[in-house]
Design a protein around this motif. Sequence first.
Motif, PDB file in Angstrom:
ATOM      1  N   TYR A  35     -13.353   0.677   0.779  1.00  0.00           N
ATOM      2  CA  TYR A  35     -11.801   2.701   0.687  1.00  0.00           C
ATOM      3  C   TYR A  35     -13.250   3.881   0.833  1.00  0.00           C
ATOM      4  CZ  TYR A  35      -8.200  -0.421  -0.179  1.00  0.00           C
ATOM      5  OH  TYR A  35      -7.395  -1.270   0.211  1.00  0.00           O
TER       6      TYR A  35
ATOM      7  N   LYS B  71      -9.562   5.141  -4.037  1.00  0.00           N
ATOM      8  CA  LYS B  71     -10.450   5.063  -3.407  1.00  0.00           C
ATOM      9  C   LYS B  71     -11.436   4.873  -4.269  1.00  0.00           C
ATOM     10  CE  LYS B  71     -10.911   7.172   0.427  1.00  0.00           C
ATOM     11  NZ  LYS B  71     -11.129   7.860   1.580  1.00  0.00           N
TER      12      LYS B  71
ATOM     13  N   GLY C 103      -6.627   7.127   3.968  1.00  0.00           N
ATOM     14  CA  GLY C 103      -5.832   7.217   3.494  1.00  0.00           C
ATOM     15  C   GLY C 103      -4.076   6.449   2.729  1.00  0.00           C
ATOM     16  N   ARG C 104      -4.760   5.209   3.001  1.00  0.00           N
ATOM     17  CA  ARG C 104      -3.970   4.494   2.689  1.00  0.00           C
ATOM     18  C   ARG C 104      -4.286   3.473   1.681  1.00  0.00           C
ATOM     19  NH1 ARG C 104       1.162   2.099   3.703  1.00  0.00           N
ATOM     20  NH2 ARG C 104       0.867   3.454   6.233  1.00  0.00           N
TER      21      ARG C 104
ATOM     22  N   ILE D 226      -4.628   9.598  -4.327  1.00  0.00           N
ATOM     23  CA  ILE D 226      -5.286   8.506  -3.174  1.00  0.00           C
ATOM     24  C   ILE D 226      -6.604   9.092  -3.630  1.00  0.00           C
ATOM     25  CG2 ILE D 226      -5.391   8.921  -1.134  1.00  0.00           C
ATOM     26  CD1 ILE D 226      -2.471   7.460  -1.496  1.00  0.00           C
TER      27      ILE D 226
ATOM     28  N   THR E 170       0.767   5.736   0.847  1.00  0.00           N
ATOM     29  CA  THR E 170       0.305   6.677   1.688  1.00  0.00           C
ATOM     30  C   THR E 170       0.050   7.961   0.809  1.00  0.00           C
ATOM     31  OG1 THR E 170       1.579   7.215   2.724  1.00  0.00           O
ATOM     32  CG2 THR E 170      -0.407   5.638   3.866  1.00  0.00           C
ATOM     33  N   LYS E 171       0.034   9.072   0.842  1.00  0.00           N
ATOM     34  CA  LYS E 171      -0.297  10.253   0.573  1.00  0.00           C
ATOM     35  C   LYS E 171       1.190  10.637   0.531  1.00  0.00           C
ATOM     36  CE  LYS E 171      -1.266  15.731   1.040  1.00  0.00           C
ATOM     37  NZ  LYS E 171      -2.226  16.850   1.943  1.00  0.00           N
ATOM     38  N   GLN E 172       1.312  10.721   1.753  1.00  0.00           N
ATOM     39  CA  GLN E 172       2.627  11.265   2.655  1.00  0.00           C
ATOM     40  C   GLN E 172       4.164   9.911   2.029  1.00  0.00           C
ATOM     41  OE1 GLN E 172       3.423  13.669   4.292  1.00  0.00           O
ATOM     42  NE2 GLN E 172       1.561  13.522   4.595  1.00  0.00           N
ATOM     43  N   GLU E 173       3.702   9.739   1.446  1.00  0.00           N
ATOM     44  CA  GLU E 173       4.977   8.067   0.893  1.00  0.00           C
ATOM     45  C   GLU E 173       5.389   8.598  -0.640  1.00  0.00           C
ATOM     46  OE1 GLU E 173       4.715   4.062   2.932  1.00  0.00           O
ATOM     47  OE2 GLU E 173       3.469   4.656   2.160  1.00  0.00           O
TER      48      GLU E 173
ATOM     49  N   THR F 153       0.475  -1.144  -0.210  1.00  0.00           N
ATOM     50  CA  THR F 153       0.207  -0.169  -0.076  1.00  0.00           C
ATOM     51  C   THR F 153       0.650   1.491   0.017  1.00  0.00           C
ATOM     52  OG1 THR F 153      -0.540  -0.044   2.206  1.00  0.00           O
ATOM     53  CG2 THR F 153      -2.224  -0.547   1.376  1.00  0.00           C
TER      54      THR F 153
END
Length: 68
Positions: free
Chosen positions: A38, A27, A44-45, A23, A5-8, A3
């Motif tokens: 979702y 979803k 957020g993942r 993201i 996330t936005k930060q990644e 998975t």
Amino acid sequence: MITVTKQELIKLGFGPSQSADIIRQAKHLMLNKGYSYYSSKRLGRVPVKAVEEILGFSLVSYGDKSHA
């Protein structure tokens, strides 16, 4: 399942707004595939495969299967 996330996505070089949009689209894609999990606004993942489907290229290199 791998998975992301936005930060990644931001760490990978995407901007904050672009990461949030990716993201959100992922979803929506997962919801259309029947995964009601979702639908949560706080989630957020998302699966890397969904993001790759949206972007049209691979985020995970073949040597690193741990995470994006």
